[in-house]
Every structure is written in structure tokens, then in C-alpha cells.
Design a protein around this motif. Structure first.
Motif, mmCIF file in Angstrom:
data_model
loop_
_atom_site.group_PDB
_atom_site.id
_atom_site.type_symbol
_atom_site.label_atom_id
_atom_site.label_comp_id
_atom_site.label_asym_id
_atom_site.label_seq_id
_atom_site.Cartn_x
_atom_site.Cartn_y
_atom_site.Cartn_z
ATOM 1 N N LEU A 1 0.494 -21.932 -62.125
ATOM 2 C CA LEU A 1 -0.474 -20.981 -62.662
ATOM 3 C C LEU A 1 -0.349 -20.846 -64.179
ATOM 4 O O LEU A 1 -1.357 -20.743 -64.883
ATOM 5 N N ALA B 1 -2.060 -23.622 -65.779
ATOM 6 C CA ALA B 1 -3.520 -23.488 -65.708
ATOM 7 C C ALA B 1 -4.031 -22.421 -66.672
ATOM 8 O O ALA B 1 -5.213 -22.433 -67.033
ATOM 9 N N PRO C 1 -4.736 -19.009 -66.460
ATOM 10 C CA PRO C 1 -5.927 -18.271 -66.021
ATOM 11 C C PRO C 1 -6.107 -16.969 -66.804
ATOM 12 O O PRO C 1 -5.141 -16.381 -67.290
ATOM 13 N N THR D 1 -9.092 -12.788 -63.433
ATOM 14 C CA THR D 1 -9.503 -13.716 -62.374
ATOM 15 C C THR D 1 -8.534 -13.597 -61.204
ATOM 16 O O THR D 1 -7.420 -13.078 -61.366
ATOM 17 N N GLU E 1 -6.760 -15.893 -59.926
ATOM 18 C CA GLU E 1 -5.553 -16.646 -60.271
ATOM 19 C C GLU E 1 -4.674 -15.844 -61.234
ATOM 20 O O GLU E 1 -3.451 -15.845 -61.123
ATOM 21 N N THR F 1 -2.971 -13.176 -59.265
ATOM 22 C CA THR F 1 -1.895 -13.780 -58.476
ATOM 23 C C THR F 1 -0.679 -14.020 -59.354
ATOM 24 O O THR F 1 0.457 -13.748 -58.951
ATOM 25 N N LEU F 2 -0.917 -14.510 -60.562
ATOM 26 C CA LEU F 2 0.183 -14.747 -61.503
ATOM 27 C C LEU F 2 0.912 -13.436 -61.811
ATOM 28 O O LEU F 2 2.149 -13.394 -61.809
#
Length: 120
Positions: free
Chosen positions: A22, A25, A27, A31, A33, A36-37
Motif C-alpha cells: 500500500l 501504491a 493511496p 480512498t 486503500e 486500509t493503510l
């Protein structure tokens, strides 16, 4: 990825791998993601605090670290500890910190007082 508490070393390893992917990426925080991170980071931090606690530094280690951080020399420490000989004695562990020294180091160098009060 299904998010659940980190209870085992395998859970921890999987969470670290997911966070690494993550982070790569990158994000946006608003978002799914990004959220989630954030959640995984909190879970990892909690697991690490429980399983890999950091020991507080000794007062001398804290002083030496702050000196290194700020590029301070023994003469720079005189306002906080006293004359040059006293600074050397404190840094060598041959002289204990006085309450006045602790106050000056805390106020002047922002070394946490609880660290300075710790056992020498």
C-alpha cells in the motif's frame, strides 16, 4: 484484504507485506486503500508495542543522544550541568544528575524529565 486483529507472527508478517504494498501504491487517505493503510498501521503499531517494547534510554544515553542530535560539545553542556569536569563526570556515569541539572536539561534541551530521573 480482510482486516483483523494481529495476534500471531504470521498475522504480523502478512500485515507488514500489505502495508508495504500500500505504501508503494501511495493511496490518497480518503480512498478505501488509504483507509486500509491507516487501519493496518494502527494494528501493526499496537502489535509492536505489545511484542517489541522499546526500553527507555538511560539518562546518560539520552543526554549523549541529544548532544549528538544538536551537535553539542562538552562546553555547550556547561549551562545545564556545570563546569567541564562535572560534565565529563556526568557523561562517564561517575556523578549523578542533581535535580537542578535535570530541570535545566529538561527545559533547555527538551529531554523528557522522566528519562532524566530514571536510574543511572
Amino acid at each position: 484484504m480482510e482486516i483483523h486483529p494481529i495476534r500471531t507472527e504470521a498475522d504480523y508478517s502478512a500485515a507488514l507485506a500489505a502495508v508495504s504494498a500500500l505504501v508503494d501504491a501511495d493511496p490518497a487517505s480518503d480512498t478505501p486503500e488509504g483507509e486500509t493503510l491507516d487501519i493496518l498501521s494502527i494494528l501493526i503499531e499496537r502489535y509492536e508495542a505489545e511484542h517489541f517494547p522499546l526500553k527507555a534510554p538511560s539518562p546518560i544515553e539520552a543526554i549523549k543522544f541529544r548532544m549528538e542530535q544538536a551537535g553539542l560539545t562538552v562546553p555547550d553542556m556547561q549551562p545545564y550541568i556545570g563546569n567541564t569536569n562535572r560534565v565529563y563526570e556526568v557523561l562517564a556515569g561517575k556523578r549523578a544528575l542533581s535535580l537542578a541539572m535535570i530541570r535545566r536539561l529538561h527545559e533547555g534541551l527538551r529531554i523528557p524529565a522522566d528519562v532524566l530521573i530514571g536510574a543511572t
